[in-house]
Motif scaffolding. Structure first.
Motif, mmCIF file in Angstrom:
data_model
loop_
_atom_site.group_PDB
_atom_site.id
_atom_site.type_symbol
_atom_site.label_atom_id
_atom_site.label_comp_id
_atom_site.label_asym_id
_atom_site.label_seq_id
_atom_site.Cartn_x
_atom_site.Cartn_y
_atom_site.Cartn_z
ATOM 1 N N GLU A 132 0.832 -1.210 0.000
ATOM 2 C CA GLU A 132 0.000 0.000 0.000
ATOM 3 C C GLU A 132 0.865 1.258 0.000
ATOM 4 O O GLU A 132 0.592 2.212 -0.733
ATOM 5 N N ARG A 133 1.926 1.263 0.790
ATOM 6 C CA ARG A 133 2.831 2.416 0.853
ATOM 7 C C ARG A 133 3.459 2.673 -0.514
ATOM 8 O O ARG A 133 3.476 3.808 -1.004
ATOM 9 N N VAL A 134 3.938 1.615 -1.153
ATOM 10 C CA VAL A 134 4.565 1.740 -2.471
ATOM 11 C C VAL A 134 3.529 2.204 -3.503
ATOM 12 O O VAL A 134 3.815 3.067 -4.340
ATOM 13 N N VAL B 71 4.037 5.648 -5.678
ATOM 14 C CA VAL B 71 4.165 5.606 -7.140
ATOM 15 C C VAL B 71 3.001 6.349 -7.809
ATOM 16 O O VAL B 71 3.216 7.127 -8.746
ATOM 17 N N LEU B 72 1.780 6.134 -7.328
ATOM 18 C CA LEU B 72 0.639 6.825 -7.927
ATOM 19 C C LEU B 72 0.727 8.334 -7.718
ATOM 20 O O LEU B 72 0.354 9.108 -8.602
ATOM 21 N N SER B 73 1.228 8.759 -6.569
ATOM 22 C CA SER B 73 1.369 10.201 -6.352
ATOM 23 C C SER B 73 2.419 10.778 -7.289
ATOM 24 O O SER B 73 2.247 11.880 -7.825
ATOM 25 N N ALA B 74 3.487 10.052 -7.529
ATOM 26 C CA ALA B 74 4.504 10.514 -8.478
ATOM 27 C C ALA B 74 3.928 10.571 -9.889
ATOM 28 O O ALA B 74 4.143 11.549 -10.620
ATOM 29 N N LEU B 75 3.157 9.556 -10.266
ATOM 30 C CA LEU B 75 2.550 9.523 -11.599
ATOM 31 C C LEU B 75 1.519 10.636 -11.761
ATOM 32 O O LEU B 75 1.416 11.249 -12.829
#
Length: 171
Positions: free
Chosen positions: A62-64, A68-72
């Motif tokens: 969940e953390r990863v 990653v989604l926030s970066a995307l």
């Protein structure tokens, strides 16, 4: 009938040329909710990432996924960003939509490095694993057409992170 006045709002009876009201047999569909909404859809996404990345705990996956989604989210703009948010579970959509668009597009390698900077103890190699573990599960959720549209917005090299062959010509 006369118009009814409410503070700063006037209600006017419908014109006689308006469409007739639906008959009692007419079925009016309920408002559409997020197609993959709810906690169950978020849990399924996180479990898919957990399996893809072989993470030992759900909390790690969940953390990863969030990182990653926030970066995307900062890199996808316009209609693709809206469609991506609509196609993802509600929690993932909030993560994507909550990001401010970046002013400079990162290459795929720079994107991975930016994710590595957000994950304590990450190296470029482990960050690439994390990014691929998240992005490679997205095509099943959002469809190949939307993935193609998202990739068209991003610099060359991102296709591999989504689990696709990168067939773009070298620059």
């Amino acid at each position: 009938m006369s118009a009814t006045t409410v503070p700063s709002v006037t209600t006017v009876p419908p014109a006689t040329t308006a469409f007739p009201p639906p008959s009692p047999k007419t079925v009016i569909p309920a408002p559409q909710h997020h197609p993959r909404g709810g906690d169950d859809a978020w849990t399924e996404l996180v479990e898919a990432v957990r399996e893809s990345g072989q993470y030992t705990t759900r909390s790690e996956a969940e953390r990863v996924t969030r990182i990653v989604l926030s970066a995307l989210g900062g890199h996808v703009i316009g209609d693709e960003r809206v469609d991506l948010a609509r196609a993802l579970p509600e929690e993932a959509a909030r993560v994507i939509a909550g990001q401010i668009p970046v002013t400079r597009r990162l290459t795929a390698a720079e994107f991975v490095e930016s994710v590595a900077a957000r994950i304590e103890g990450a190296t470029p190699a482990t960050a690439r694993w994390d990014v691929s573990s998240v992005l490679s599960v997205l095509p099943r959720l959002i469809g190949d057409d939307l993935v193609t549209r998202v990739l068209a917005q991003l610099p060359a090299g991102y296709a591999l992170l989504f689990g696709r062959a990168d067939l773009s010509p070298a620059s």
